[in-house]
Design an enzyme around this catalytic site. Structure first.
Site, PDB file in Angstrom:
ATOM      1  N   HIS A  65     -10.300 -19.039  79.092  1.00 47.69           N
ATOM      2  CA  HIS A  65     -10.471 -17.581  79.213  1.00 47.69           C
ATOM      3  C   HIS A  65     -11.949 -17.190  79.310  1.00 47.69           C
ATOM      4  CE1 HIS A  65      -8.544 -13.570  78.950  1.00 47.69           C
ATOM      5  NE2 HIS A  65      -9.753 -13.209  78.548  1.00 47.69           N
ATOM      6  N   HIS A  67     -14.824 -14.513  81.633  1.00 50.59           N
ATOM      7  CA  HIS A  67     -15.015 -13.388  82.575  1.00 50.59           C
ATOM      8  C   HIS A  67     -16.420 -13.553  83.162  1.00 50.59           C
ATOM      9  CE1 HIS A  67     -11.558 -10.815  81.283  1.00 50.59           C
ATOM     10  NE2 HIS A  67     -11.738 -11.416  80.121  1.00 50.59           N
ATOM     11  N   GLU A 145      -6.852 -10.803  88.702  1.00 54.73           N
ATOM     12  CA  GLU A 145      -6.338  -9.808  87.763  1.00 54.73           C
ATOM     13  C   GLU A 145      -5.894  -8.517  88.440  1.00 54.73           C
ATOM     14  OE1 GLU A 145      -7.239  -9.444  83.433  1.00 54.73           O
ATOM     15  OE2 GLU A 145      -8.728  -8.072  84.245  1.00 54.73           O
ATOM     16  N   HIS A 183      -3.557  -7.479  83.502  1.00 53.70           N
ATOM     17  CA  HIS A 183      -4.627  -7.166  82.548  1.00 53.70           C
ATOM     18  C   HIS A 183      -4.112  -6.977  81.132  1.00 53.70           C
ATOM     19  CE1 HIS A 183      -7.374  -4.439  80.337  1.00 53.70           C
ATOM     20  NE2 HIS A 183      -8.227  -5.375  80.686  1.00 53.70           N
ATOM     21  N   HIS A 210      -3.987 -10.146  78.553  1.00 53.30           N
ATOM     22  CA  HIS A 210      -4.597  -9.779  77.268  1.00 53.30           C
ATOM     23  C   HIS A 210      -3.527  -9.085  76.445  1.00 53.30           C
ATOM     24  CE1 HIS A 210      -8.088  -9.742  80.076  1.00 53.30           C
ATOM     25  NE2 HIS A 210      -8.685 -10.336  79.076  1.00 53.30           N
ATOM     26  N   GLU A 213      -5.085  -7.098  71.350  1.00 48.89           N
ATOM     27  CA  GLU A 213      -6.435  -7.558  71.025  1.00 48.89           C
ATOM     28  C   GLU A 213      -7.088  -6.724  69.925  1.00 48.89           C
ATOM     29  OE1 GLU A 213      -9.006  -7.412  74.421  1.00 48.89           O
ATOM     30  OE2 GLU A 213     -10.761  -8.140  73.325  1.00 48.89           O
TER      31      GLU A 213
HETATM   32 ZN   LIG Z   1     -10.468 -11.285  78.551  1.00 50.17          ZN
END
Ligand SMILES: [Zn+2]
Length: 401
Positions: A65, A67, A145, A183, A210, A213
């Protein structure tokens, strides 16, 4: 054929075996373990890879994971809770994305290789990370995504997504594996979810999302309250159980799950949890209950998240953070578990034939030089002290730094 020998081989199988003073032969995959003498007789033309006396070989790390499009962040984004962070992302998104050019991302990927990572799961929001990922020489699961709340914008969202998706399909090769990320439950409407899920099914692709979170997301999904409710002015589009059900029978990485109490709703055969401890500390106001998740038999593995919510993409740094926060574990046992959570477990979650040093598996491994320590202390001392590899092999090929 190549031969390599080390004083310590951390196999990273279920038993967490430590093999001493052995060698193995490999091409793209691992062929055979034996003494170096026997292997030299058996493979007289093989090239011997030189290693120092105090070497340790371990399967290359997997960071499922990242970005990379936010790699330009340092000092820019605000931390403390999800609301503060999200506002700063929205205000700085364009500038940060412009800063993360291919060269910068390639440097970040190089740094990851130096810290022993061979495989990443990259969450791609805009597609501006595609070129660097293809050029990197690493194994990349490229999660295109999708997100969108307003149904009136679904058609344009799909067109924009398909453009990125098709560009990634064109680059598909054994080291570049296109995939799909939805997402989150709070940001993606049902139609877009189904659109993405159908595509994933059709192309037999991995999925990532995700999930639960932050405190804010938890409050919104469970009680229709808080920052997200104020922002969206509507009830959440998915209930927690229904959102999980969308991914029924499809291999999915649920990232974070800090506020998921209902662990039994995940399917152990298809679903896994990516745990990003450092990122959670900056944004989530709660730690992930690692012990409960493992006791429930779930596949939990580590990820760093992006530099948008971390200061390092080194899995060793991430393991050190995990050592400090999970105080309900015996330290030595946790160290071993963390190494498996960076090798064998993410490989399984991603359905890749690697993650442990075993015959038939892809020859993805690192060579580190370490100090003298007792065998029982080795996993812990390695996590505490290791910084950079001496060598890294991906699919049997040595990486150049
Ligand atoms: Zn993330």
């Amino acid at each position: 054929v190549y031969l390599i020998k080390a004083e310590n081989l951390l196999i990273c199988n279920e038993k967490f075996e430590l093999v001493k003073n052995k060698a193995f032969a490999f091409k793209e995959t691992i062929l055979e373990f034996d003494s170096l003498e026997n292997l030299r007789v058996k493979y007289p033309n093989a090239t011997l890879i030189k290693t120092a006396k105090n070497s340790l070989i371990i399967p290359a790390f997997i960071n499922p994971h990242t970005h990379l499009e936010f790699s330009a962040n340092a000092y820019t984004l605000a931390f403390g809770n999800f609301s503060i962070w999200l506002k700063s992302v929205l205000n700085n998104r364009v500038e940060l994305n412009a800063g993360a050019k291919t060269d910068l991302i390639l440097n970040v990927l190089k740094a990851m290789q130096k810290t022993g990572t061979a495989t990443i799961g990259e969450i791609s929001s805009f597609g501006s990370d595609l070129k660097a990922c293809v050029q990197s020489g690493m194994r990349v699961i490229f999660f295109n995504e999708i997100l969108g709340l307003n149904p009136n914008q679904n058609e344009e969202k799909k067109i924009e997504f398909l453009k990125r998706f098709k560009a990634s399909l064109k680059e598909q090769n054994p080291l570049f594996i296109p995939a799909i990320s939805i997402h989150s439950a709070y940001s993606t409407n049902s139609e877009l979810c189904h659109f993405a899920l159908n595509l994933a099914q059709k192309h037999k692709m991995l999925l990532s999302t995700h999930f639960l979170e932050s405190k804010e997301e938890n409050l919104y999904l469970r009680k229709s309250k808080g920052m997200f409710f104020k922002m969206f002015q509507q009830a959440p589009l998915h209930k927690i159980e229904d959102f999980i059900k969308l991914f029924e029978g499809q291999r999915t990485l649920f990232t974070h799950c800090v506020y998921l109490k209902e662990l039994q709703w995940l399917d152990k055969n298809f679903h896994s949890i990516t745990h990003c401890a450092f990122s959670n500390r900056l944004l989530s106001q709660k730690s992930f209950a690692l012990k409960q998740a493992l006791e429930n038999g779930l596949n939990v593995h580590l990820g760093t998240d992006g530099l948008s919510s971390n200061i390092s993409l080194s899995m060793l740094d991430e393991m050190r953070v995990n050592l400090l926060i999970h105080k309900d574990f015996d330290l030595l046992k946790l160290a071993k578990e963390l190494l498996l959570m960076s090798t064998l477990y993410p490989a399984r979650a991603l359905g890749l034939n690697l993650g442990s040093l075993e015959v038939g598996k892809s020859a993805d491994f690192s060579v580190f030089e370490i100090g003298q320590t007792e065998d029982e202390q080795l996993a812990l001392q390695f996590i505490l002290n290791a910084k950079e590899v001496k060598k890294l092999f991906i699919k049997g090929k040595e990486c150049k730094f």
